[in-house]
Design a protein around this motif. Structure first.
Motif, PDB file in Angstrom:
ATOM      1  N   ALA A 285      41.129  41.403  47.021  1.00  0.00           N
ATOM      2  CA  ALA A 285      41.379  40.783  45.726  1.00  0.00           C
ATOM      3  C   ALA A 285      40.112  40.758  44.877  1.00  0.00           C
ATOM      4  O   ALA A 285      40.141  41.027  43.666  1.00  0.00           O
ATOM      5  N   GLN A 286      38.980  40.457  45.504  1.00  0.00           N
ATOM      6  CA  GLN A 286      37.714  40.458  44.768  1.00  0.00           C
ATOM      7  C   GLN A 286      37.316  41.863  44.334  1.00  0.00           C
ATOM      8  O   GLN A 286      36.627  42.034  43.322  1.00  0.00           O
ATOM      9  N   THR A 287      37.760  42.862  45.086  1.00  0.00           N
ATOM     10  CA  THR A 287      37.415  44.240  44.755  1.00  0.00           C
ATOM     11  C   THR A 287      38.276  44.767  43.611  1.00  0.00           C
ATOM     12  O   THR A 287      37.772  45.326  42.631  1.00  0.00           O
ATOM     13  N   TRP A 288      39.607  44.589  43.727  1.00  0.00           N
ATOM     14  CA  TRP A 288      40.526  45.213  42.775  1.00  0.00           C
ATOM     15  C   TRP A 288      40.799  44.354  41.544  1.00  0.00           C
ATOM     16  O   TRP A 288      41.140  44.886  40.483  1.00  0.00           O
ATOM     17  N   THR A 289      40.665  43.044  41.671  1.00  0.00           N
ATOM     18  CA  THR A 289      40.863  42.160  40.520  1.00  0.00           C
ATOM     19  C   THR A 289      39.684  41.182  40.445  1.00  0.00           C
ATOM     20  O   THR A 289      39.845  39.976  40.634  1.00  0.00           O
ATOM     21  N   PRO A 290      38.480  41.699  40.187  1.00  0.00           N
ATOM     22  CA  PRO A 290      37.278  40.850  40.246  1.00  0.00           C
ATOM     23  C   PRO A 290      37.277  39.739  39.213  1.00  0.00           C
ATOM     24  O   PRO A 290      36.536  38.761  39.375  1.00  0.00           O
ATOM     25  N   GLU A 291      38.061  39.868  38.165  1.00  0.00           N
ATOM     26  CA  GLU A 291      38.083  38.840  37.124  1.00  0.00           C
ATOM     27  C   GLU A 291      38.944  37.641  37.522  1.00  0.00           C
ATOM     28  O   GLU A 291      38.971  36.625  36.813  1.00  0.00           O
ATOM     29  N   ARG A 292      39.652  37.741  38.648  1.00  0.00           N
ATOM     30  CA  ARG A 292      40.546  36.674  39.093  1.00  0.00           C
ATOM     31  C   ARG A 292      39.941  35.915  40.267  1.00  0.00           C
ATOM     32  O   ARG A 292      39.374  36.511  41.173  1.00  0.00           O
ATOM     33  N   ARG A 293      40.086  34.605  40.244  1.00  0.00           N
ATOM     34  CA  ARG A 293      39.581  33.768  41.335  1.00  0.00           C
ATOM     35  C   ARG A 293      40.577  33.783  42.479  1.00  0.00           C
ATOM     36  O   ARG A 293      41.786  33.665  42.269  1.00  0.00           O
ATOM     37  N   VAL A 294      40.057  33.891  43.692  1.00  0.00           N
ATOM     38  CA  VAL A 294      40.903  33.935  44.880  1.00  0.00           C
ATOM     39  C   VAL A 294      40.471  32.824  45.827  1.00  0.00           C
ATOM     40  O   VAL A 294      39.274  32.536  45.955  1.00  0.00           O
ATOM     41  N   THR A 295      41.437  32.174  46.457  1.00  0.00           N
ATOM     42  CA  THR A 295      41.148  31.136  47.445  1.00  0.00           C
ATOM     43  C   THR A 295      42.002  31.387  48.680  1.00  0.00           C
ATOM     44  O   THR A 295      43.120  31.887  48.579  1.00  0.00           O
ATOM     45  N   VAL A 296      41.450  31.075  49.834  1.00  0.00           N
ATOM     46  CA  VAL A 296      42.133  31.267  51.109  1.00  0.00           C
ATOM     47  C   VAL A 296      42.396  29.901  51.735  1.00  0.00           C
ATOM     48  O   VAL A 296      41.497  29.060  51.801  1.00  0.00           O
ATOM     49  N   VAL A 297      43.628  29.680  52.174  1.00  0.00           N
ATOM     50  CA  VAL A 297      44.013  28.407  52.777  1.00  0.00           C
ATOM     51  C   VAL A 297      43.697  28.446  54.267  1.00  0.00           C
ATOM     52  O   VAL A 297      44.257  29.265  55.003  1.00  0.00           O
ATOM     53  N   GLY A 299      43.502  25.886  57.726  1.00  0.00           N
ATOM     54  CA  GLY A 299      43.788  24.569  58.278  1.00  0.00           C
ATOM     55  C   GLY A 299      44.489  23.662  57.297  1.00  0.00           C
ATOM     56  O   GLY A 299      45.554  23.995  56.747  1.00  0.00           O
ATOM     57  N   ASP A 300      43.897  22.491  57.004  1.00  0.00           N
ATOM     58  CA  ASP A 300      44.490  21.530  56.077  1.00  0.00           C
ATOM     59  C   ASP A 300      44.170  21.830  54.619  1.00  0.00           C
ATOM     60  O   ASP A 300      44.545  21.069  53.733  1.00  0.00           O
ATOM     61  N   GLY A 301      43.477  22.923  54.366  1.00  0.00           N
ATOM     62  CA  GLY A 301      43.223  23.314  52.984  1.00  0.00           C
ATOM     63  C   GLY A 301      42.097  22.551  52.319  1.00  0.00           C
ATOM     64  O   GLY A 301      42.077  22.441  51.082  1.00  0.00           O
ATOM     65  N   ASP A 302      41.149  22.040  53.102  1.00  0.00           N
ATOM     66  CA  ASP A 302      40.055  21.252  52.516  1.00  0.00           C
ATOM     67  C   ASP A 302      39.208  22.073  51.546  1.00  0.00           C
ATOM     68  O   ASP A 302      38.580  21.519  50.653  1.00  0.00           O
ATOM     69  N   THR A 303      39.165  23.391  51.738  1.00  0.00           N
ATOM     70  CA  THR A 303      38.330  24.244  50.883  1.00  0.00           C
ATOM     71  C   THR A 303      39.135  24.988  49.818  1.00  0.00           C
ATOM     72  O   THR A 303      38.605  25.871  49.160  1.00  0.00           O
ATOM     73  N   VAL A 304      40.409  24.639  49.663  1.00  0.00           N
ATOM     74  CA  VAL A 304      41.253  25.340  48.695  1.00  0.00           C
ATOM     75  C   VAL A 304      40.782  25.065  47.273  1.00  0.00           C
ATOM     76  O   VAL A 304      40.457  23.924  46.914  1.00  0.00           O
ATOM     77  N   ASP A 305      40.741  26.115  46.464  1.00  0.00           N
ATOM     78  CA  ASP A 305      40.455  25.994  45.031  1.00  0.00           C
ATOM     79  C   ASP A 305      41.799  25.926  44.304  1.00  0.00           C
ATOM     80  O   ASP A 305      42.494  26.931  44.162  1.00  0.00           O
ATOM     81  N   GLY A 306      42.187  24.742  43.875  1.00  0.00           N
ATOM     82  CA  GLY A 306      43.488  24.564  43.232  1.00  0.00           C
ATOM     83  C   GLY A 306      43.630  25.286  41.921  1.00  0.00           C
ATOM     84  O   GLY A 306      44.752  25.442  41.423  1.00  0.00           O
ATOM     85  N   PHE A 307      42.518  25.720  41.325  1.00  0.00           N
ATOM     86  CA  PHE A 307      42.564  26.413  40.045  1.00  0.00           C
ATOM     87  C   PHE A 307      42.489  27.932  40.201  1.00  0.00           C
ATOM     88  O   PHE A 307      42.372  28.649  39.209  1.00  0.00           O
ATOM     89  N   ALA A 308      42.540  28.419  41.415  1.00  0.00           N
ATOM     90  CA  ALA A 308      42.423  29.860  41.660  1.00  0.00           C
ATOM     91  C   ALA A 308      43.653  30.600  41.150  1.00  0.00           C
ATOM     92  O   ALA A 308      44.755  30.045  41.065  1.00  0.00           O
ATOM     93  N   ASP A 309      43.457  31.877  40.830  1.00  0.00           N
ATOM     94  CA  ASP A 309      44.563  32.725  40.373  1.00  0.00           C
ATOM     95  C   ASP A 309      45.364  33.300  41.532  1.00  0.00           C
ATOM     96  O   ASP A 309      46.545  33.607  41.387  1.00  0.00           O
ATOM     97  N   ILE A 310      44.713  33.497  42.675  1.00  0.00           N
ATOM     98  CA  ILE A 310      45.364  34.100  43.842  1.00  0.00           C
ATOM     99  C   ILE A 310      45.154  33.169  45.030  1.00  0.00           C
ATOM    100  O   ILE A 310      44.021  32.827  45.369  1.00  0.00           O
ATOM    101  N   VAL A 311      46.253  32.757  45.649  1.00  0.00           N
ATOM    102  CA  VAL A 311      46.214  31.860  46.804  1.00  0.00           C
ATOM    103  C   VAL A 311      46.710  32.635  48.020  1.00  0.00           C
ATOM    104  O   VAL A 311      47.850  33.113  48.032  1.00  0.00           O
ATOM    105  N   VAL A 312      45.864  32.770  49.031  1.00  0.00           N
ATOM    106  CA  VAL A 312      46.208  33.512  50.253  1.00  0.00           C
ATOM    107  C   VAL A 312      46.410  32.503  51.379  1.00  0.00           C
ATOM    108  O   VAL A 312      45.514  31.708  51.673  1.00  0.00           O
ATOM    109  N   VAL A 313      47.573  32.543  52.006  1.00  0.00           N
ATOM    110  CA  VAL A 313      47.886  31.625  53.101  1.00  0.00           C
ATOM    111  C   VAL A 313      48.514  32.416  54.235  1.00  0.00           C
ATOM    112  O   VAL A 313      49.257  33.375  53.991  1.00  0.00           O
TER     113      VAL A 313
END
Length: 751
Positions: A285-297, A299-313
Motif C-alpha cells: 500500500a505504501q508503494t502503490w498508493t504512497p499518498e494514502r495512510r495505511v494502518t494495520v490492526v 491484537g486489540d488495535g492499540d496502534t490503529v490509526d483511526g484516520f487512515a485511508d487503508i485499514v488492514v486486518v
C-alpha cells in the motif's frame, strides 16, 4: 454434542504442580504415547484412539496457552513446560502424518463425542484440575448473534467518528438497487443452475470478463504496471465495482486491488487478509498508493490509526474488531485469499459477509474485491460465499444486477442455451481469471518476489532479544576499541560521531572469531533461528501454491526446517518428495523422478546444499526459498533448477523474509552484492563471498545500534534496513497463503 467452541471453561480451583511427575503434562504424555503406538501398528486408528488423539491435541493447545499466561509459575517452570508440550505436539503431528484423517478432528467445527468429553474430563481431573460437569450445549450462533470474543474499539477510531460523524449520501446506487425484472425466470430456483453452468463448461469457455484497454494514469513514478494489471484498474476507472480476481499467484493481484481502490476513490478501504501477509499488504500500500495512510490492526488495535485511508486486518482478529469496522463508513472492501470464507458457517465467513452487507447498505455501490488464486472451475460450490460477499446473490437467489442480466437472455434452466448464457452473465459481473501462460509476454522469464512475514509469537520475541544481545556485544567491543585507541593516542581529540572504519574492523574481528557451529548468539545462529521461525509460514505458503497452481520446489538450508515443512505438507494431505545430502544416489533419483513424473507429488523439499546443482526440476515454475543464502550465487543456483532450457513458463522464486530482523539486512545485502557481482562479470576485479555479506550484516547491526544509542536521526542504508523491509521493485507481486493451525499453538498466539 458440543463443538469445541461450546465446551465449558476449565475451573482451576486446584493449581496443578509443575514438576516433571505431576500436573496435566504427564497425563497428556501417556495419552500421546498410546495414540502414537496405535498409529504405528498400521491400518486405520480405532475410534477409541481417535478420541484420545482429539482430546490430547486440544488439551496440549489449551495447556500451552494457560502456561504462557500463568503469572504464578517461574520462568524456568514455564520454559520446561513449554518444551515438553512442544515435544508432545511434534509427536501428534507425526502421528497425524500416518493417518491424515485425524486432522479432521481438529477443525474449528469438529464435534466432541460423549466418549471424548468424558475422557477430557477424566484427564483434567487426573492432571489436578477441577473439571465441571458438562452443561447442555447451547444452540449454534447465528450470523447476527453477538460474537463470543471480547469486542474492542481503538481510541483513535472513536476520535475519527467524533471528528466526522456524518456520511455524505451516495445516490450512485439507484440503478443497481432497483428491483429485479423477474419475468421469464419468476419462480425458478437459480443458485443450483448457476453452479451447474460452471461445472458443465468446457475448457475453451471464457473465464474472464471483457476488460477495457489499459490506462497508464495514476501509477506512481518509477513503477510500471503489466498490461493485465492495468486492465483491471481501467475497469475500476470506468465504474465497475465488483471483482472476483482469480489470477494465478504471482500475477500481481495486490497491486491491482490497491490501484483499483485508488481509481474508484474507495476510501476508507478495508482489507481482510491472512495473518502472514499483513506486513506485505502494508508495504505494498505504501508503494502503490504512497499518498494514502495505511494502518494495520494488531491484537486489540492499540496502534490503529483511526484516520487512515487503508485499514488492514487479519482473519484471526476480525471477530474482535467487527463491531467498529461495521460502523466505520468504508467505501471499499478487499478480501485476500477469499477461498478462506468458502464455509459460510465459520465465524470468519459470517463476519466478512456481515461487513460486506453493512458496507453495501451504507454505500450502495462500494468497491468489493475478492482475491484468490484458486481456479474457478474447481469446487464451484465454494464460491457461493464469495458471490454473496460481492453482492451478486443472497440466500434466496440472484440479486438485482445479476437477475437482470439473466432475464436479458430470455432463457430458463429448461432451455438448452441457458447454462452458457448464465455462466457468461456471472463472469460479466466481475470474474477475472488469467494464468501465467496467458500473460507470459508481460512477465519476465525469472522473477524473485519477496514476501515479508511478521514473527509475532514467542519465537519472534526471542529472535529479537537475541539480535539485541548480539548488537549490544558489538557495541561493547566498539567502545572498548575506542577506549584502547584513546589510551594509546592520548593527544587525539575526542571521537565525534561514529567511526565507520572502526565499526568495520570490529565487525570483521567478531566474524573471524565465530564459526557456523559456534554456540551462543552470533550471526549464524540468528539466521538459523529465523529460518526455524519462518519454517511453518513458508511451508504453508508453498502448500497454498501447490493447491492453486501445481508443483512447487521448496528450498531450505537446514534439516530441521525441512522436517517442519514436510510435517505441514503431510498434515495438509499433500504428497511430497525430498532431496537431502544423506541420501544415496538411487534414493535421490527416485525422489526426483517421483516429483517430475507423478502428477500426485505436489512438492519437492530440497536442501540448498544437496539440490542446488545438477538437478532438473523444470516441471515446476514456482520456487519457495524458505531460508536466505549467504550469496546470490547459491540463491541463483537453486532457482536455476527450475529456470532451465526447455522451461516454457515464467519462473517465480518466492523469498520469505522475516520483517524487522537480521533477515531484512541480509536480503538487502545479497541483492546489492548481486548487482556488484554482475558488474564484476563485465570487467571489475571485485569478488564477493559469503564472508563479505556476514561482515556487512554485522556492520549494519552495529551502526544501527550506535545510532540508536546516541539518539542520532537515522539515515542512509542502515536506517532503511533497521526500519523494516524495504521492497525491491522486482518484489511488487509477492502474496501469500494462510498459516496452518499448529497443534501446539493457541489461536490467540497467531493474531
Amino acid at each position: 454434542m458440543a463443538t469445541r467452541a461450546q465446551r465449558p471453561a476449565v475451573r482451576t480451583a486446584r493449581r496443578p504442580r509443575h514438576s516433571d511427575e505431576a500436573g496435566l503434562i504427564p497425563v497428556l504424555a501417556r495419552a500421546v504415547r498410546e495414540v502414537e503406538a496405535a498409529a504405528r501398528r498400521g491400518g486405520r486408528v480405532s475410534p477409541a484412539a481417535r478420541a484420545k488423539f482429539q482430546v490430547a491435541a486440544l488439551l496440549v493447545r489449551e495447556e500451552r496457552a494457560r502456561v504462557k499466561s500463568d503469572p504464578e509459575i517461574t520462568p524456568a517452570e514455564q520454559a520446561n513446560a513449554l518444551r515438553r508440550l512442544d515435544g508432545l505436539a511434534t509427536i501428534l503431528a507425526k502421528t497425524s502424518a500416518r493417518d491424515t484423517s485425524l486432522l479432521t478432528l481438529l477443525a474449528d467445527d469438529a464435534v466432541l463425542s460423549s466418549a471424548a468429553r468424558d475422557l477430557r474430563r477424566k484427564m483434567l481431573i487426573a492432571g489436578g484440575y477441577d473439571a465441571p460437569d458438562e452443561a447442555p450445549a447451547p444452540p449454534p450462533p447465528s450470523a447476527d448473534s453477538a460474537p463470543a470474543e471480547r469486542q474492542v474499539v481503538p481510541q483513535s477510531v472513536t476520535q475519527r467518528h467524533l471528528a466526522n460523524p456524518f456520511l455524505a449520501p451516495d445516490f450512485s446506487a439507484a440503478q443497481e438497487l432497483r428491483r429485479p425484472r423477474a419475468r421469464v425466470l419468476a419462480g425458478w430456483e437459480l443458485i443450483s443452475p448457476l453452479l451447474r453452468a460452471f461445472e458443465q463448461s468446457t475448457g475453451s469457455a471464457p473465464a474472464c470478463m471483457p476488460l477495457p484497454e489499459p490506462s497508464r494514469r495514476g501509477v506512481p513514478a518509477g513503477l510500471t504496471l503489466m498490461k493485465h494489471q492495468a486492465e483491471v484498474v481501467a475497469a475500476a476507472e470506468q465504474g465497475h465495482r465488483t471483482f472476483l480476481l482469480a489470477d494465478e499467484p504471482g500475477l500481481g493481484k495486490t497491486a491491482q486491488a490497491l490501484l483499483a481502490a485508488r481509481a474508484a476513490t474507495a476510501y476508507p478501504l478495508l482489507v481482510v487478509v491472512p495473518n502472514v501477509v499483513k506486513t506485505n499488504w502494508a508495504r505494498e500500500a505504501q508503494t502503490w498508493t504512497p499518498e494514502r495512510r495505511v494502518t494495520v490492526v494488531h491484537g486489540d488495535g492499540d496502534t490503529v490509526d483511526g484516520f487512515a485511508d487503508i485499514v488492514v486486518v487479519n482473519y484471526e482478529v476480525l471477530e474482535r474488531h467487527v463491531g467498529w469496522l461495521g460502523k466505520h463508513d468504508f467505501r471499499g472492501m478487499v478480501v485476500d485469499e477469499a477461498h478462506f470464507i468458502k464455509n459460510e458457517k465459520s465465524k470468519r465467513s459470517r463476519h466478512v459477509l456481515q461487513l460486506s452487507d453493512k458496507i453495501r447498505s451504507r454505500m450502495g455501490r462500494p468497491l468489493l474485491m475478492a482475491l484468490t488464486g484458486t481456479p474457478l472451475i474447481n469446487d464451484i460450490e465454494d464460491f457461493t460465499a464469495i458471490w454473496k460477499f460481492l453482492g451478486w446473490i443472497d440466500d434466496k437467489g440472484p440479486r438485482a444486477a445479476l437477475m437482470n442480466r439473466l432475464e436479458d437472455a430470455g432463457l430458463t434452466p429448461a432451455d438448452r442455451g441457458f447454462y452458457a448464457a448464465a455462466r457468461q452473465a456471472v463472469i460479466d459481473m466481475g470474474i477475472v481469471r488469467r494464468r501465467k501462460v496467458d500473460v507470459a509476454a508481460d512477465i519476465p522469464a525469472r522473477r524473485i518476489a519477496d514476501l515479508p512475514v511478521e514473527l509475532d509469537d514467542d519465537a519472534g520475541r526471542t529472535i529479537r532479544e537475541a539480535e539485541e544481545e548480539l548488537a549490544a556485544h558489538l557495541v561493547r567491543r566498539y567502545h572498548r576499541a575506542v577506549e584502547v585507541r584513546m589510551q594509546q593516542r592520548p593527544g587525539d581529540p575526542p571521537l565525534e560521531g561514529i567511526d565507520l572504519d572502526l565499526v568495520r574492523r570490529v565487525a570483521t574481528a567478531v566474524r573471524e572469531e565465530t564459526s557456523e557451529t559456534a554456540a551462543g548468539d552470533n550471526v549464524f545462529s540468528l539466521l538459523r533461528r529465523i529460518g526455524q521461525a519462518k519454517a511453518r509460514l513458508s511451508a504453508d505458503f508453498a502448500a497454498q501454491l501447490a493447491h492453486n497452481v501445481g508443483k512447487v520446489v521448496y528450498f531450505a538450508k537446514h534439516l530441521d526446517v525441512m522436517d517442519v515443512a514436510e510435517e505441514v505438507f503431510a498434515r495438509q494431505g499433500l504428497r511430497f518428495a525430498t532431496i537431502r545430502g544423506n541420501q544415496t544416489r538411487t534414493v535421490r533419483q527416485a525422489n526426483i523422478d517421483a516429483f517430475v513424473e507423478d502428477p500426485e507429488v505436489a512438492v519437492i523439499v530440497c536442501s540448498l546444499s544437496a539440490a542446488g546443482v545438477g538437478v532438473n526440476l523444470q516441471v515446476a515454475s514456482n520456487v519457495v526459498l524458505a531460508e536466505l543464502s549467504w550469496t546470490d550465487a547459491e540463491q541463483t543456483q537453486a532457482i536455476d533448477r527450475v529456470h532451465r532450457i526447455g522451461q516454457d513458463m515464467p519462473v517465480t522464486a518466492w523469498r520469505i523474509i522475516a520483517a524487522q530482523t537480521l533477515d531484512t539486512k541480509i536480503a538487502e545485502l545479497i541483492d546489492s552484492k548481486a548487482g556488484l557481482a554482475a558488474r564484476a562479470l563485465d570487467g571489475s576485479d571485485e569478488e564477493f563471498s559469503s564472508v563479505d555479506v556476514q561482515v556487512e550484516a554485522l556492520v549494519r547491526l552495529l551502526t544501527d545500534a550506535l545510532r540508536a544509542e546516541s539518539g542520532e536521526a537515522e539515515s542512509g542504508e542502515a536506517s532503511e534496513s533497521s526500519a523494516g523491509y524495504a521492497a525491491a521493485p522486482r518484489a511488487r507481486t509477492a502474496r501469500s497463503a494462510p498459516t496452518a493451525i499448529a497443534f501446539a499453538s493457541a489461536p490467540e498466539a497467531r493474531d
